[in-house]
Design a protein around this motif. Structure first.
Motif, PDB file in Angstrom:
ATOM      1  N   ASP A  39       0.611  -0.974  -0.163  1.00  0.00           N
ATOM      2  CA  ASP A  39      -0.092   0.071   0.165  1.00  0.00           C
ATOM      3  C   ASP A  39       1.075   1.013   0.392  1.00  0.00           C
ATOM      4  O   ASP A  39       0.754   2.140  -0.431  1.00  0.00           O
ATOM      5  N   CYS A  40       1.195   0.981   0.629  1.00  0.00           N
ATOM      6  CA  CYS A  40       2.843   2.324   0.882  1.00  0.00           C
ATOM      7  C   CYS A  40       3.684   2.001  -0.997  1.00  0.00           C
ATOM      8  O   CYS A  40       4.012   3.927  -1.123  1.00  0.00           O
ATOM      9  N   MET A  41       3.492   2.122  -1.182  1.00  0.00           N
ATOM     10  CA  MET A  41       4.247   1.943  -2.782  1.00  0.00           C
ATOM     11  C   MET A  41       2.625   3.142  -3.776  1.00  0.00           C
ATOM     12  O   MET A  41       3.409   3.425  -4.670  1.00  0.00           O
ATOM     13  N   LYS A  42       1.954   2.690  -3.138  1.00  0.00           N
ATOM     14  CA  LYS A  42       0.725   3.641  -4.007  1.00  0.00           C
ATOM     15  C   LYS A  42       0.824   4.827  -3.628  1.00  0.00           C
ATOM     16  O   LYS A  42       0.276   5.560  -3.746  1.00  0.00           O
ATOM     17  N   CYS A  43       1.488   5.467  -2.401  1.00  0.00           N
ATOM     18  CA  CYS A  43       1.694   6.581  -1.821  1.00  0.00           C
ATOM     19  C   CYS A  43       2.236   7.480  -3.219  1.00  0.00           C
ATOM     20  O   CYS A  43       3.691   7.287  -2.566  1.00  0.00           O
ATOM     21  N   VAL A  44       1.950   8.869  -2.298  1.00  0.00           N
ATOM     22  CA  VAL A  44       2.649  10.364  -2.974  1.00  0.00           C
ATOM     23  C   VAL A  44       3.885  10.067  -1.931  1.00  0.00           C
ATOM     24  O   VAL A  44       4.464  10.870  -2.817  1.00  0.00           O
ATOM     25  N   LYS A  45       3.944  10.070  -0.986  1.00  0.00           N
ATOM     26  CA  LYS A  45       4.951  10.485  -0.292  1.00  0.00           C
ATOM     27  C   LYS A  45       6.171   8.973  -0.058  1.00  0.00           C
ATOM     28  O   LYS A  45       7.514   9.051   0.437  1.00  0.00           O
ATOM     29  N   PHE A  46       5.625   7.991  -0.674  1.00  0.00           N
ATOM     30  CA  PHE A  46       6.746   7.022  -0.899  1.00  0.00           C
ATOM     31  C   PHE A  46       8.183   7.010  -1.902  1.00  0.00           C
ATOM     32  O   PHE A  46       8.148   8.042  -2.964  1.00  0.00           O
ATOM     33  N   PRO A  47       9.266   6.344  -2.054  1.00  0.00           N
ATOM     34  CA  PRO A  47       9.600   6.674  -0.217  1.00  0.00           C
ATOM     35  C   PRO A  47       9.981   7.194   0.974  1.00  0.00           C
ATOM     36  O   PRO A  47      10.594   6.984   2.213  1.00  0.00           O
ATOM     37  N   GLU A  48       9.662   8.077   0.331  1.00  0.00           N
ATOM     38  CA  GLU A  48      10.392   9.038   1.780  1.00  0.00           C
ATOM     39  C   GLU A  48       9.155   9.696   2.461  1.00  0.00           C
ATOM     40  O   GLU A  48       8.368  10.777   3.373  1.00  0.00           O
ATOM     41  N   CYS A  49       8.718   8.309   3.322  1.00  0.00           N
ATOM     42  CA  CYS A  49       7.381   8.246   4.525  1.00  0.00           C
ATOM     43  C   CYS A  49       7.812   9.295   5.767  1.00  0.00           C
ATOM     44  O   CYS A  49       8.930   8.943   6.225  1.00  0.00           O
ATOM     45  N   ASP A  50       7.207   9.821   6.075  1.00  0.00           N
ATOM     46  CA  ASP A  50       7.468  10.740   7.474  1.00  0.00           C
ATOM     47  C   ASP A  50       6.219   9.537   8.561  1.00  0.00           C
ATOM     48  O   ASP A  50       6.408  10.773   9.837  1.00  0.00           O
ATOM     49  N   GLU A  51       6.113   8.941   8.619  1.00  0.00           N
ATOM     50  CA  GLU A  51       4.684   8.037   9.483  1.00  0.00           C
ATOM     51  C   GLU A  51       5.342   7.762  10.044  1.00  0.00           C
ATOM     52  O   GLU A  51       6.749   6.931   9.984  1.00  0.00           O
ATOM     53  N   ILE A  52       5.099   7.160  11.558  1.00  0.00           N
ATOM     54  CA  ILE A  52       5.442   6.689  12.644  1.00  0.00           C
ATOM     55  C   ILE A  52       5.117   5.528  12.795  1.00  0.00           C
ATOM     56  O   ILE A  52       4.329   5.457  12.551  1.00  0.00           O
ATOM     57  N   ALA A  53       6.390   4.825  12.573  1.00  0.00           N
ATOM     58  CA  ALA A  53       5.671   2.523  13.013  1.00  0.00           C
ATOM     59  C   ALA A  53       5.987   3.026  14.456  1.00  0.00           C
ATOM     60  O   ALA A  53       6.795   3.314  15.055  1.00  0.00           O
ATOM     61  N   LEU A  54       4.294   1.965  15.117  1.00  0.00           N
ATOM     62  CA  LEU A  54       4.603   1.630  16.696  1.00  0.00           C
ATOM     63  C   LEU A  54       3.844   0.171  16.043  1.00  0.00           C
ATOM     64  O   LEU A  54       3.308  -0.182  15.459  1.00  0.00           O
ATOM     65  N   SER A  55       4.414  -0.412  17.809  1.00  0.00           N
ATOM     66  CA  SER A  55       3.660  -1.699  17.610  1.00  0.00           C
ATOM     67  C   SER A  55       3.094  -1.895  18.707  1.00  0.00           C
ATOM     68  O   SER A  55       3.874  -1.312  20.071  1.00  0.00           O
ATOM     69  N   ILE A  56       2.315  -2.607  19.000  1.00  0.00           N
ATOM     70  CA  ILE A  56       1.940  -3.472  20.212  1.00  0.00           C
ATOM     71  C   ILE A  56       1.846  -4.779  20.803  1.00  0.00           C
ATOM     72  O   ILE A  56       1.730  -5.144  19.579  1.00  0.00           O
ATOM     73  N   ASP A  57       3.237  -5.122  21.490  1.00  0.00           N
ATOM     74  CA  ASP A  57       2.959  -7.341  21.710  1.00  0.00           C
ATOM     75  C   ASP A  57       2.106  -7.258  23.073  1.00  0.00           C
ATOM     76  O   ASP A  57       1.064  -6.250  23.554  1.00  0.00           O
ATOM     77  N   LEU A  58       0.927  -8.518  22.551  1.00  0.00           N
ATOM     78  CA  LEU A  58      -0.333  -9.020  22.766  1.00  0.00           C
ATOM     79  C   LEU A  58      -0.557 -10.627  23.584  1.00  0.00           C
ATOM     80  O   LEU A  58       0.645 -10.733  23.533  1.00  0.00           O
TER      81      LEU A  58
END
Length: 149
Positions: free
Chosen positions: A130-149
């Motif tokens: 999905d990121c490859m469809k984004c106009v910001k790719f490959p310079e994405c400035d979103e932050i990745a976060l995760s949670i362990d369940l």
């Protein structure tokens, strides 16, 4: 009230997402894409109107993404987004998933829910389709976060 999305909710979901996409805060989703994934969506409904939505997309045997989180203007700050994400986390646990991630511009919001910042490189390449469809790719400035369940 939080509930699973239904087919008649698809256009309302898309309208919520378009508002955020226009501001560059998330990727737009076509109506066709929403219909195909309607079973992955939750909505918050008040007075017959959808005022919030979120999607839990399974990525792998032990990984899912919280995505397409949107709350209608004027309804922010009431806990709608938090409760929608919590519904996704509850489902993820019930499915036996070990980790959920989000790509966001609102890391503080997700941090309050127990998510912690990670490097995007920790996520499998499969999620980048999905990121490859984004106009910001490959310079994405979103932050990745995760949670362990």
């Amino acid at each position: 009230m939080i509930r699973r999305a239904r087919i008649p909710d698809a256009k309302a979901i898309q309208n919520l997402l378009i508002t955020y996409a226009k501001d560059g805060l998330m990727l737009p989703r076509s109506l066709s894409d929403i219909y195909e994934g309607i079973r992955d969506f939750y909505v918050w409904e008040e007075g017959g109107a959808v005022i919030g939505t979120v999607c839990l997309q399974i990525c792998w045997e032990d990984l899912a993404e919280v995505r397409s989180l949107a709350v209608a203007e004027g309804h922010e700050g009431r806990g709608v987004g938090r409760r929608l994400v919590e519904a996704c986390l509850q489902e993820a646990r019930a499915l036996g998933l070990k980790r959920v991630f989000a790509l966001t511009y609102k890391p503080v919001f997700f941090g309050k829910l127990g998510f912690h910042e990670i490097e995007k490189s920790e996520l499998p390449h499969k999620i980048w389709r999905d990121c490859m469809k984004c106009v910001k790719f490959p310079e994405c400035d979103e932050i990745a976060l995760s949670i362990d369940l």
